[in-house]
Each structure stands twice: as C-alpha cells, then as structure tokens.
Design an enzyme around this catalytic site. Sequence first.
Site, PDB file in Angstrom:
ATOM      1  N   ARG A  24       0.853  -1.196   0.000  1.00  0.00           N
ATOM      2  CA  ARG A  24       0.000   0.000   0.000  1.00  0.00           C
ATOM      3  C   ARG A  24       0.887   1.243   0.000  1.00  0.00           C
ATOM      4  NH1 ARG A  24      -5.114  -1.860   1.970  1.00  0.00           N
ATOM      5  NH2 ARG A  24      -5.376  -3.810   0.805  1.00  0.00           N
ATOM      6  N   GLU A  81       0.676   4.261   0.804  1.00  0.00           N
ATOM      7  CA  GLU A  81      -0.030   5.283   1.567  1.00  0.00           C
ATOM      8  C   GLU A  81       0.940   5.912   2.560  1.00  0.00           C
ATOM      9  OE1 GLU A  81      -3.157   3.090   3.346  1.00  0.00           O
ATOM     10  OE2 GLU A  81      -4.273   2.793   1.474  1.00  0.00           O
ATOM     11  N   ARG A 134      -0.644   1.710  13.303  1.00  0.00           N
ATOM     12  CA  ARG A 134      -1.247   0.492  12.736  1.00  0.00           C
ATOM     13  C   ARG A 134      -1.109   0.381  11.219  1.00  0.00           C
ATOM     14  NH1 ARG A 134      -7.834   1.064  12.652  1.00  0.00           N
ATOM     15  NH2 ARG A 134      -7.954   3.005  11.474  1.00  0.00           N
ATOM     16  N   HIS A 135      -0.373   1.296  10.586  1.00  0.00           N
ATOM     17  CA  HIS A 135      -0.228   1.262   9.128  1.00  0.00           C
ATOM     18  C   HIS A 135       1.196   0.906   8.711  1.00  0.00           C
ATOM     19  CE1 HIS A 135      -4.025   3.620   9.142  1.00  0.00           C
ATOM     20  NE2 HIS A 135      -4.215   2.977   8.006  1.00  0.00           N
ATOM     21  N   GLU A 172      -9.811  -2.321  12.993  1.00  0.00           N
ATOM     22  CA  GLU A 172     -10.110  -3.222  11.874  1.00  0.00           C
ATOM     23  C   GLU A 172      -8.950  -4.178  11.598  1.00  0.00           C
ATOM     24  OE1 GLU A 172     -10.215  -3.060   7.069  1.00  0.00           O
ATOM     25  OE2 GLU A 172     -10.711  -1.205   8.123  1.00  0.00           O
ATOM     26  N   SER A 189     -11.391  -6.842   5.992  1.00  0.00           N
ATOM     27  CA  SER A 189     -12.471  -6.287   5.190  1.00  0.00           C
ATOM     28  C   SER A 189     -12.883  -7.342   4.172  1.00  0.00           C
ATOM     29  CB  SER A 189     -12.005  -5.010   4.479  1.00  0.00           C
ATOM     30  OG  SER A 189     -13.068  -4.419   3.782  1.00  0.00           O
ATOM     31  N   ARG A 191      -1.809  -7.147  12.030  1.00  0.00           N
ATOM     32  CA  ARG A 191      -2.794  -6.516  12.911  1.00  0.00           C
ATOM     33  C   ARG A 191      -3.420  -7.525  13.872  1.00  0.00           C
ATOM     34  NH1 ARG A 191      -6.326  -1.759   9.904  1.00  0.00           N
ATOM     35  NH2 ARG A 191      -4.557  -0.441   9.316  1.00  0.00           N
TER      36      ARG A 191
END
Length: 560
Positions: free
Chosen positions: A323, A325, A331-332, A479, A482, A534
């Site tokens: 990712r 991002e 948590r990323h 989360e 998903s 996670r």
Amino acid sequence: MASLAEQSLPERPKEEQGEASAPSKNALKKAAKEKEKAEKAAKRQELERQQKQQAEANDTAKHLYGPLPLTEDSPANLPKQQFSELAELYDAKEDQEVTVDARIHNARVQSTRLAFLVLREEAHTIQAVIAEGGSNKISRQMVKWCGGINSESIVRATGLVKQPKEPVTSTSISSFELHVEKLYMISEAAQMLPVQVKDCMRPPPLNEDLEEKVETDAQGLPIVSLAARLNNRVLDGRTAANQAIFQLQSGISNLFIEYMNQNKFTWINSSRLAGAATEGGAGVFEIKYFDTKAYLTQSPQFFKQMAIAMDMKRVCEIGPVFRAENSNTHRHLTEFTGLDFEMVIKNDYHEVLSFGERLMLYILRNLQERPEYKRLTKVVDQVFPGAGDFKLAPGDEAQRFTFAEAVKLLKENGVEASEDDDLSTPQEKALGRIVRDKYHTDFYTVDKYPSAVRPFYTMPDPSNAKVSNSYDFFMRGQEIMSGAQRIHDYNQLCERMRKNDPPLDPLSEGFRHYTDAFKYGCAPHGGGGLGLNRILQFYLGLPDIRFATLFPRDPGRLAP
C-alpha cells in the site's frame, strides 16, 4: 692554462659544509632511557609468554574449552552426538548429561575458582556453573576463559543438570542449573554492541515517536527506543518477548492453514506484479519492468476472483500486500502480510461472513487454549502488560452488528456517527470500548456497510441498494479484515465501474482480463483479507504494529 706540473698535483679534498655535531648529553640520556624501557618491555613480554606457556602446559582442562574443534563427518556406523534444547530442560532429571548450543546472555567470574553464565536459546534461559575441580578436573584457566566470554557469543556446553539450593529467579528455568564439564566457542560476538539485548528486554517507551533517542528509566537504566530497536533488529529480535511474538505470529499462520485445510480450500500463489494500477490506481507502488512500467498489487483480490471463475470453489493464500499510503501511524505499514480467502456462495452472502467469523474464532480460541501459545503469551505479557487480557465471549458465534446497529450504539453512548459515512478511527475505537464493556468481547463484526464507502466490485444489498453485502472484522476496536460478496455479473460489474468516482474503464488493459473472467460466466462468490500483523498486534495489545512485524516497511523505513 695550468702547467703540466700543476695538473699532476693531487686535488685537496673540500671541507664538508654543515657537518653534524656530536649528540648532546641530554639526547644520549634520553636514548639510553628509551633503550632501557624497550628492553624491560621485551623482558616482560617474554616473561608473560613463558608464564602463559607454562600455564597452558599445566592446564589440566585445555581440551575441555576453547574454539570448537573442527571434525570430519562421523562414520556411518558411529552414533551422532545428541543435542538438547533449553526448552526440554524444564522437565530434566537430576544428573542428566546434556549438550546444548546457546548464546551467552551473561557471563561473570565470581572468583578464580568459580564463574557463572546465563545461557539463552530463544525465550529460554538457564544458569550455568563452571567450578574448579570435579571429575573433569576443570582448571582455573577454564574458569577465567568461560567467565570472560563476550555476551551474545554462541557456545556449545556439555554438563550435568543439577537442582540449585534455591530456585534461580533470574532465568526462565528456575528449578535447574547446568554444571558445565565442557564449553566450546561456536561463534564469538563483538565485544562492543550497538544495543544490549538485556536493555531491549525492558519495556519500550509507549509512544509513537519513531526517532532514535536514548532514554533512561527511574533507575537510570537505558530504555531502547523503537527506532533503535528496528535499526538493530537482529539484536532486538533475540529478546524473549520478540521470540515469543514471532512464534505466535507463526502460530496464527499455522492456525489459518489448519482451518483452510480442514475446510478443503485450494492454496494458490498469485502474482504481486501487475501491468496497470488496478482497484482505482490509488496507493500503488510503480516500478520499472524492463522497458515498461509495472505496479505492486494492493491485494490478491482480482486473482482470487479469477480463480473462482476457473471453477476453483474455495481458494486461499498467504502473501505480501503493498500500500503506497503515506500513513505514519501505529497500525499502518506500506507492506504487510495478508491471509486471504475466497469461496463460492450457495445460498446467501452470510455464508461467507459466517465462515470468516468461525475462522477467527478458531484462531483466537486456540491462541488462548493451546498450552504453548498460552506460555508464549505470558512471556510477552512480562514486557507488554495486558497481552493476556484479550476478551472473547463464550459460544460458537461471534458478536455481530449491522452498520446501522453500530452507529446506534455509538450515538447511545454520546459518540456522533452517521449511517451514510464510514466510521473514523476514533469512532471505531470508541465502538470497541463500548462492545468490550457491554458484550465482554474484544472481537466482533460489523455487517452491511454503506455502498458508497465500499469498492466498485462489492455486491449491493438486493433489498436496499444504499447498503452493501460487505463487512469488517474488529479486534480491540480496530479493523483487522475487510470482506464482501463480489459482483459476479459482467454487465453489472461494468456498469458499477463506469459509475465509479473516478470512472473506470472495464475494457482498459488494466481491467480487461479481470472483467473478461465474468464475461465467460462466474459463480456467486465472496471472501476477505485478514491482516496477519494486525491480528497479532491487537491480540497482544502491542502499542505499535512495528512490534508485530519482523522487518517493517513504512514511509520512512526501507532497512534493514
């Protein structure tokens, strides 16, 4: 012109210009002192050499310690040397002889006749005693050598297991110690280390500051920052807590594999390279691929669906997810490990959701109930208090809410929320606290998300197009997964893509192979993707996902 007589006369030598004068008295004295000093040093070195040679000649145990002797392969008819692991010594017997390969966690000389070591293997430690004398006639030289070994060196120790007079409280194996008879060096560590493993064993500063800095606790002992730990991951990774954390991570993967195999899933290995930026193009890493561009995939989503279109009824895989991002949060990550599955739907979409819930309950209950995982969790709890307090409600069903019910719960507890917008991180955390207090569980699911906040391939609810057949899984209010039912009808999928914001072309090179799979006919299906890092982070309550990642990658880290 000179006469012949003048030419035959011998030439008088010329006087040397600037001839060196004789050394001064001070210079001669200084030279004499230097010579005397050098002679004394040479004599001292020779004496030390002779003393060392004499000591070695008198060393009754010189064959019992030192560098590990190099040996050739043993003949096939001779038994191989047997080795034990420290984990086996909790249940050892008195006077049992064992040989272990372990690291030196600590070494100290108590006296000329006695030295103590702490041997460490993974999360296990035991005290080792080297005492002069005994049946092997251990020498003082051996005692001195053993007590001076650098921390983190790897040694091979043979000795007898003995019960100490009092339990050894500083080691994990407290009811036994090892009385060493032989000790050889396998690999010597450097004397100076960038961080000490024993310092990494103390709790880290509980903040999100990723800068490397030196801190001290109330006793003045070093507290190693997260950045310093990650910059020296090989040393940091040797702590008992980290050994336990990554054994638990392995355990989660194994439990996922067990459950998938029990339910007859087919393992696939999809590509992490794509020729176009799929799933909308946001957050994708672009790389050079020979003379063209390629992209690292955001997930195996399209490949899983194409496998279903190949008539693989149930597929799963474990692999990296990328990712792009620029999120510097607790948590990323820019790369994490995904636990993915996809399955054909026979009756309705909740088959997929229920399967995912049972999968997570299987993983979480076994983490809590299997003895080895319970022991590892206790090890982590010593550094990260609260690691063992994950709540899981009894029964075979997970706590499930619709998105509308989740929003109602938030509002009832004074938290603003809307049924038309996705939940923010603070709202998710607040919901986690509410659910823990009211329903006594840290694991729950939320179903029927608004269609507007889900990807284009998500199937709308047939009875209400504003909501979708999609869900998220949560642990401690954050989360971890998903998932959804996917659109399997070609025309419906193409229409959703064209209406996407921004619009997507289903016939473009990046999407054509994906959409063609549904043109040829595809069964109804759904699935999801779990984040391994996670799950581990939130099960143990770790303050940062980097603690749950062996070699984390984030916007500011590409090494080690």
